[in-house]
Design an enzyme around this catalytic site. Structure first.
Site, PDB file in Angstrom:
ATOM      1  N   LYS A 157       0.846  -1.205   0.000  1.00  0.00           N
ATOM      2  CA  LYS A 157       0.000   0.000   0.000  1.00  0.00           C
ATOM      3  C   LYS A 157       0.882   1.257   0.000  1.00  0.00           C
ATOM      4  CE  LYS A 157      -3.878  -2.424   2.022  1.00  0.00           C
ATOM      5  NZ  LYS A 157      -4.675  -2.814   3.176  1.00  0.00           N
ATOM      6  N   GLN A 163      -4.701  -1.746   9.310  1.00  0.00           N
ATOM      7  CA  GLN A 163      -4.613  -3.063   8.675  1.00  0.00           C
ATOM      8  C   GLN A 163      -5.193  -4.147   9.579  1.00  0.00           C
ATOM      9  OE1 GLN A 163      -3.627  -3.510   5.510  1.00  0.00           O
ATOM     10  NE2 GLN A 163      -3.981  -5.705   5.639  1.00  0.00           N
ATOM     11  N   ASP A 217     -11.259   2.797   4.154  1.00  0.00           N
ATOM     12  CA  ASP A 217     -11.548   1.360   4.024  1.00  0.00           C
ATOM     13  C   ASP A 217     -13.055   1.126   3.892  1.00  0.00           C
ATOM     14  OD1 ASP A 217      -9.615  -0.661   3.910  1.00  0.00           O
ATOM     15  OD2 ASP A 217      -9.014  -0.336   5.997  1.00  0.00           O
TER      16      ASP A 217
HETATM   17  N1  GUN Z   1      -6.911  -6.935   5.723  1.00  0.00           N
HETATM   18  C1  GUN Z   1      -7.230  -7.641   4.621  1.00  0.00           C
HETATM   19  N2  GUN Z   1      -7.821  -6.844   3.703  1.00  0.00           N
HETATM   20  C2  GUN Z   1      -7.874  -5.612   4.246  1.00  0.00           C
HETATM   21  C3  GUN Z   1      -8.358  -4.362   3.771  1.00  0.00           C
HETATM   22  O1  GUN Z   1      -8.889  -4.213   2.666  1.00  0.00           O
HETATM   23  N3  GUN Z   1      -8.218  -3.324   4.647  1.00  0.00           N
HETATM   24  C4  GUN Z   1      -7.662  -3.468   5.887  1.00  0.00           C
HETATM   25  N4  GUN Z   1      -7.602  -2.399   6.659  1.00  0.00           N
HETATM   26  N5  GUN Z   1      -7.205  -4.611   6.339  1.00  0.00           N
HETATM   27  C5  GUN Z   1      -7.308  -5.675   5.519  1.00  0.00           C
END
Ligand code: GUN
Length: 300
Positions: free
Chosen positions: A71, A115, A138
Site C-alpha cells: 500500500k 490493517q 476502508d
Molecule cells: N486486511 C485484509 N484486507 C484488508 C483491507 O482491505 N483493509 C484493511 N484495513 N485490512 C485488511
C-alpha cells in the site's frame, strides 16, 4: 459527506470478448489497477494536491506487513504521502484509539487505514467506529456500509469496488444478471451484494450453511467468490459463459498463493475470469488510493 460519486465513476474497459475461444478472457487486475493509479496521479499533479494516508499496523502478522508495504508503494506511485504507525502485538485498544483520534484531527492526513486482522484483545468494531467518517477510506464503519444500502455514499469498500471495476471492464451490463456472491463478510460479501443490487442485478448470497452451493452457483451469470477456501469452486459449479471473480487469497498444499476457484477448470467454462494473484488484490489497493483522493475532496 453524502456526496454520491457513483455517477461520476469512469468505466475502464479492459477486456474484449473473444467468442470463438474455448478459454476465458483473463481479467488482468494489475493492468487495470495501473490505469486507475495513473489517473489518480494525473489528477493530483494537475490540481497540485497534497494528499496523505495514515497506515496503522498492530502486531507482527507477516502477511499484513507485506500488504502494508504494498500500500505504501501504491501511495508513492500515485503521489500520495503515506505515514506508517506500527504498534507491538501487546498494544492496548486504548492506545490504538488514541492514535486514531489524533489522526482524525490531523489536517495532513486525509485517510486512515488500520490493517486487519488485529490481535484478539482488540475489538474490530470499536476500532473501526473510531475512524472519522470523512477519513474512513476502508469504508468499514457501520454507517459507511449502511450508506451503500441506501445508495448515497462517500466511500465504497475497496475490494467490492475493485470487483465492480473488473466486472465493468468486460463491457457486460450488470442489470438483470443473476449474480451469486459466495461469502457474507462485512467487508466483502455483504457490501458486494449491495453494490450488485444497486446496479439492478438479481443477487443471491451463499455462505457456509448454504445447502447445495453448486446448485446456486451454476445459475450465476456473474459469480464472485469471497469464501477464503482453496478449491471451493470447481469447474462444474460454473455456468458456461459466466464472469468469475475470485476474491479468495489462500495457500494451496504446496504453499502457493491461490484463490477459491479451480482456475484451470473454471476458465474452460467462463467467458471471463480473474487470476490469483494478479486479479482482485491489486484492484483493492488501487481503490484505496481512489478513496484517499475522494477523502481529500470531501474534506476540502
Ligand atoms: N486486511 C485484509 N484486507 C484488508 C483491507 O482491505 N483493509 C484493511 N484495513 N485490512 C485488511
Amino acid at each position: 459527506m453524502a456526496a454520491k460519486i457513483q455517477g461520476k465513476c469512469q468505466v475502464y474497459l479492459l477486456a474484449v470478448p473473444k467468442r470463438c475461444m474455448l478459454m476465458a478472457e483473463i481479467l488482468d487486475g494489475v493492468a487495470l489497477a495501473k490505469r486507475i493509479k495513473d489517473d489518480i496521479k494525473k489528477e493530483i499533479v494537475q490540481k497540485n494536491l497534497e494528499v496523505g494516508l495514515a497506515v496503522v499496523l498492530v502486531g507482527n502478522d507477516p502477511a499484513s506487513r507485506i500488504y502494508v508495504n504494498n500500500k505504501k508503494k501504491d501511495c508513492e506511485e500515485c503521489g500520495i504521502s503515506s505515514v506508517e504507525y506500527i504498534f507491538s502485538e501487546s498494544a492496548s485498544q486504548e492506545e490504538v484509539i488514541a492514535l486514531i483520534q489524533r489522526l482524525n484531527s490531523d489536517k495532513q492526513i486525509n485517510g486512515i487505514l488500520i490493517q486487519q486482522p488485529f490481535p484478539s484483545h482488540i475489538d474490530v468494531f470499536t476500532v473501526n467506529e473510531s475512524v472519522s467518517p470523512l477519513k474512513d477510506v476502508d469504508a468499514f464503519r457501520a454507517d459507511t456500509v449502511g450508506r451503500i444500502a441506501v445508495g448515497s455514499y462517500g466511500f465504497l469498500p475497496c475490494t467490492p469496488a475493485g470487483v465492480m471495476e473488473l466486472i465493468h471492464s468486460t463491457g457486460v451490463p450488470v442489470a438483470g444478471k443473476e449474480c451469486v456472491v459466495v461469502g457474507r463478510s462485512n467487508i466483502v460479501g455483504k457490501p458486494m451484494a449491495l453494490m450488485l443490487l444497486n446496479e439492478s442485478a438479481t443477487v443471491t448470497i451463499c455462505h457456509s450453511r448454504t445447502r447445495d452451493l453448486g446448485d446456486v452457483t451454476r445459475r450465476a451469470d456473474i459469480l464472485v467468490s469471497a469464501a477464503g477456501r482453496a478449491g471451493l469452486i470447481t469447474a462444474e459449479m460454473v455456468k458456461k459463459g459466466a464472469i468469475v471473480i475470485d476474491v479468495g487469497m489462500n495457500r494451496d498444499k504446496n504453499g502457493r498463493l491461490c484463490g477459491d476457484v479451480d482456475f484451470e477448470g473454471a476458465s474452460k467454462k467462463a467467458d471471463y475470469i480473474t487470476p490469483v494473484p494478479g486479479g482482485v488484490g491489486p484492484m483493492t489497493r488501487a481503490l484505496l488510493m481512489k478513496n484517499t483522493l475522494t477523502a481529500k475532496s470531501l474534506q476540502s
